[in-house]
Design an enzyme around this catalytic site. Structure first.
Site, PDB file in Angstrom:
ATOM      1  N   PHE A   1      -8.723 -12.590   0.494  1.00 14.04           N
ATOM      2  CA  PHE A   1      -7.765 -13.316  -0.340  1.00 14.04           C
ATOM      3  C   PHE A   1      -6.373 -12.829   0.019  1.00 14.04           C
ATOM      4  O   PHE A   1      -6.081 -11.639  -0.058  1.00 14.04           O
ATOM      5  CB  PHE A   1      -8.015 -13.078  -1.838  1.00 14.04           C
ATOM      6  CG  PHE A   1      -7.048 -13.832  -2.704  1.00 14.04           C
ATOM      7  CD1 PHE A   1      -7.268 -15.162  -3.033  1.00 14.04           C
ATOM      8  CD2 PHE A   1      -5.880 -13.230  -3.150  1.00 14.04           C
ATOM      9  CE1 PHE A   1      -6.353 -15.865  -3.807  1.00 14.04           C
ATOM     10  CE2 PHE A   1      -4.958 -13.928  -3.924  1.00 14.04           C
ATOM     11  CZ  PHE A   1      -5.199 -15.244  -4.257  1.00 14.04           C
TER      12      PHE A   1
ATOM     13  N   LYS B   1       1.903  -6.452  -6.372  1.00 13.42           N
ATOM     14  CA  LYS B   1       1.187  -6.024  -7.583  1.00 13.42           C
ATOM     15  C   LYS B   1       1.706  -4.721  -8.209  1.00 13.42           C
ATOM     16  O   LYS B   1       2.724  -4.737  -8.870  1.00 13.42           O
ATOM     17  CB  LYS B   1      -0.321  -5.994  -7.298  1.00 13.42           C
ATOM     18  CG  LYS B   1      -0.871  -7.421  -7.055  1.00 13.42           C
ATOM     19  CD  LYS B   1      -2.346  -7.560  -7.329  1.00 13.42           C
ATOM     20  CE  LYS B   1      -2.767  -9.024  -7.409  1.00 13.42           C
ATOM     21  NZ  LYS B   1      -3.288  -9.589  -6.205  1.00 13.42           N
TER      22      LYS B   1
ATOM     23  N   ASP C   1      -3.150  -5.988   4.466  1.00 20.38           N
ATOM     24  CA  ASP C   1      -2.711  -6.520   3.173  1.00 20.38           C
ATOM     25  C   ASP C   1      -3.114  -5.515   2.096  1.00 20.38           C
ATOM     26  O   ASP C   1      -4.282  -5.418   1.724  1.00 20.38           O
ATOM     27  CB  ASP C   1      -3.353  -7.890   2.939  1.00 20.38           C
ATOM     28  CG  ASP C   1      -2.965  -8.496   1.592  1.00 20.38           C
ATOM     29  OD1 ASP C   1      -2.447  -7.764   0.714  1.00 20.38           O
ATOM     30  OD2 ASP C   1      -3.197  -9.708   1.405  1.00 20.38           O
TER      31      ASP C   1
HETATM   32  C1  PLP Z   1      -2.977 -10.779  -5.442  1.00 18.78           C
HETATM   33  C2  PLP Z   1      -3.088 -10.754  -3.961  1.00 18.78           C
HETATM   34  C3  PLP Z   1      -2.270 -11.554  -3.150  1.00 18.78           C
HETATM   35  C4  PLP Z   1      -1.312 -12.568  -3.736  1.00 18.78           C
HETATM   36  O1  PLP Z   1      -0.347 -12.005  -4.523  1.00 18.78           O
HETATM   37  P1  PLP Z   1       0.491 -12.940  -5.551  1.00 18.78           P
HETATM   38  O2  PLP Z   1       1.530 -12.020  -6.102  1.00 18.78           O
HETATM   39  O3  PLP Z   1      -0.482 -13.425  -6.573  1.00 18.78           O
HETATM   40  O4  PLP Z   1       1.065 -14.045  -4.772  1.00 18.78           O
HETATM   41  C5  PLP Z   1      -2.372 -11.413  -1.788  1.00 18.78           C
HETATM   42  N1  PLP Z   1      -3.224 -10.535  -1.224  1.00 18.78           N
HETATM   43  C6  PLP Z   1      -4.028  -9.742  -1.970  1.00 18.78           C
HETATM   44  C7  PLP Z   1      -4.931  -8.766  -1.300  1.00 18.78           C
HETATM   45  C8  PLP Z   1      -4.006  -9.841  -3.362  1.00 18.78           C
HETATM   46  O5  PLP Z   1      -4.812  -9.087  -4.103  1.00 18.78           O
END
Ligand code: PLP
Length: 407
Positions: free
Chosen positions: A146, A264, A231
Site C-alpha cells: 500500500f 504518519k 516506504d
Molecule cells: C498510510 C500510508 C501511505 C499513504 O499515506 P497518506 O498520508 O494516507 O496519503 C503510503 N504508504 C504507506 C506504507 C502507508 O502506510
C-alpha cells in the site's frame, strides 16, 4: 405481516445526531464513522456521549505522542503564534532543523537531502517523480503493498479493489511476491528505475520483511543501477523501536536506501510528509521539477521536530520496543490468536476465524480502539506513550473481547 410506515426515529443521542448530519454533508468514502470524538489526552479519547476509549490505533499509526501531548501542543501553538506559513520562496528554522534531524537519524548527515510534503501519498508521489528523473520508467513493487491513493501512489499499490475503478494508472509497474528474493531478482532489469518496498507492509496486516530481504533488494538494485526506495510512511519515526524500520536488527544486515518516504507518526497528528534522497537520489529532482504550497511550512516542521525531540528526550524508542514485546506476548497467549507479527508498536495478528470486524466492534464496546486489515487480521498501532497499566488493562480484557466477538 405489518409494514413499518412511520418515519425513521429521530436520533436521540448526540452521536446519532452527528451520524445523520455526517451522512448528509460528507462524501461517503469511508463508510459511516464508528464514533464521534470530542477530545483526547495521552492514549485516551472521549466520545460525544462522554465514554472514554483507549486508542490502540493512534489515528492509524499517526499519534506517536498520543493526544494533546504538551510538547506538541506547545511547539505548534508557539509556532503558529509566531509564523505559521510562508511559502517555499522562503525558509524557516524549523524546516532546516527538521531536515537536518531526519538526515542525522538516517545516518546520512552529508549525503542526503529532504523534500517536505503534506501526507504519505504526496511524499510517494514526489518519490515516483524522482524515479522518472533516472531516465527510466519501470518500477518494481510488492504484492500486498500500500503506497497511497493518489494516481501515482495507487499505481504502486497492489490491491485490485483500490486500483480497478481508476485504471489506467501511470504505468510500467511490475508486482512481485513480498519477501521472495528470486522473484525480485527476476523482475528487475537494466530498465528498472526503482524497487519500492515497505520494510513492514502495514495495510497488508503488518507483514515484516524476512531478515535479509532488504539487503538482497539493495544488491539487486545495485546490479541494475536501480534505486532502492523504502516506504517508511507507516513504519518510520520510531514506531518499531528504531528510528526507521530498515535499521531494525530483525530485518538483517543494515542497508542504505536511496529514497525513504515518511509521514504518519512524523507529525504526531499534524499533517506532514517527507522524502529523503541519498547519494545521487538527493539531487535527481532539480529546480522546477517539483513543488508544493504547504509542504515544509514552519507549523508542520515545528510539529515534526517536537515529535522527534520528545521521542529522543523521553527514551520512547526503547519504550516502543518494550511495550510492543509485552503486547505481542499477551495477545498471542490466547489460543484463538494463530499468529502475531510486527516490531515495536506496529502489531498485526491473525485470528482462527473470520471475526476481525466483530473483534473491532467488541473491543469498541469494551472501550478499546483497534482496527481490522482483513477478515481475520487485526492491527494495533498505539501511541508510544501508553502506560504499563494501559497495556495490562487491555490484555486483561482481550479474552473477553474474543468471547464477545465469538471468534
Ligand atoms: C498510510 C500510508 C501511505 C499513504 O499515506 P497518506 O498520508 O494516507 O496519503 C503510503 N504508504 C504507506 C506504507 C502507508 O502506510
Amino acid at each position: 405481516m405489518t409494514t413499518q410506515t412511520s418515519a425513521p426515529q429521530a436520533p436521540t443521542t448526540a452521536a446519532g445526531d452527528y451520524a445523520t448530519r455526517y451522512a448528509a454533508s460528507l462524501m461517503n468514502t469511508f463508510g459511516p464513522p464508528k464514533l464521534v470524538l470530542t477530545r483526547g489526552e495521552g492514549p485516551y479519547v472521549w466520545d460525544v456521549d462522554g465514554r472514554r476509549h483507549l486508542d490502540l490505533l493512534g489515528g492509524i499509526a499517526v499519534n506517536a505522542l498520543g493526544h494533546a501531548h504538551p510538547a506538541l501542543v506547545e511547539a505548534v501553538s508557539a509556532q503558529l503564534g509566531t509564523l505559521g506559513h510562508i511559502s517555499n520562496f522562503f525558509t524557516s528554522a524549523p524546516q532546516v532543523e527538521l531536515a537536518e534531524t531526519l538526515l542525522r537519524l538516517l545516518g546520512q548527515p552529508e549525503h542526503g537531502r529532504v523534500f517536505f510534503a503534506n501526507s504519505g501519498a504526496e511524499a510517494n508521489e514526489a518519490a515516483f517523480k524522482l524515479t522518472r528523473r533516472t531516465g527510466r520508467t519501470h518500477l518494481v513493487a510488492a504484492e500486498g503493498a500500500f503506497h497511497g491513493r493518489t494516481t501515482g501512489a495507487l499505481a504502486l499499490t497492489s490491491k485490485e479493489a483500490y486500483r480497478a475503478p481508476f485504471e489506467p494508472l501511470p504505468g510500467h509497474v511490475t508486482f512481485v511476491p513480498y519477501g521472495d528474493v528470486e522473484a525480485l531478482a527476476a523482475a528487475v532489469t537494466d530498465e528498472t528505475a526503482a524497487i519500492v518496498l515497505e520494510p513492514i507492509q502495514g495495510e497488508a496486516g503488518v507483514v515484516v520483511a524476512p531478515s535479509g530481504y532488504l539487503a538482497a533488494a539493495r544488491r539487486i538494485a545495485d546490479e541494475h543501477g536501480s534505486l532502492l526506495w523504502l516506504d517508511e510512511i507507516q513504519s518510520g519515526a520510531g514506531r518499531t523501536g528504531s528510528w526507521f524500520a530498515h535499521q531494525h536488527p530483525a530485518l538483517g544486515e543494515p542497508v542504505v536506501p536511496d529514497v525513504v518516504t515518511l509521514a504518519k507518526s512524523l507529525g504526531g497528528g499534524v499533517p506532514i510528509g517527507a522524502i529523503i534522497g541519498v547519494g545521487r537520489a538527493a539531487s535527481l529532482l532539480e529546480p522546477g521539477n517539483h513543488g508544493t504550497t504547504f509542504g515544509g511550512n514552519p507549523l508542520a516542521c515545528a510539529a515534526g521536530l517536537a515529535v522527534l525531540r520528545t521521542i529522543e528526550d523521553d527514551g520512547l524508542l526503547a519504550r516502543a520496543a518494550e511495550l510492543g514485546e509485552r503486547l505481542r506476548a499477551g495477545l498471542a497467549a490466547d489460543p484463538r490468536v494463530v499468529e502475531v507479527r510486527g516490531l515495536g508498536l506496529l502489531i498485526g495478528l491473525d485470528l482462527v476465524s473470520d471475526a476481525a470486524p466483530a473483534v473491532v466492534a467488541a473491543a469498541q464496546d469494551a472501550g478499546f480502539i483497534v482496527n481490522a486489515t482483513g477478515p481475520r487480521r487485526i492491527r494495533l498501532a498505539p501511541p508510544y506513550v501508553l502506560a504499563d497499566d494501559d497495556v495490562a488493562t487491555f490484555l486483561a480484557a482481550w479474552p473477553g473481547i474474543l468471547d464477545a466477538a465469538e471468534v
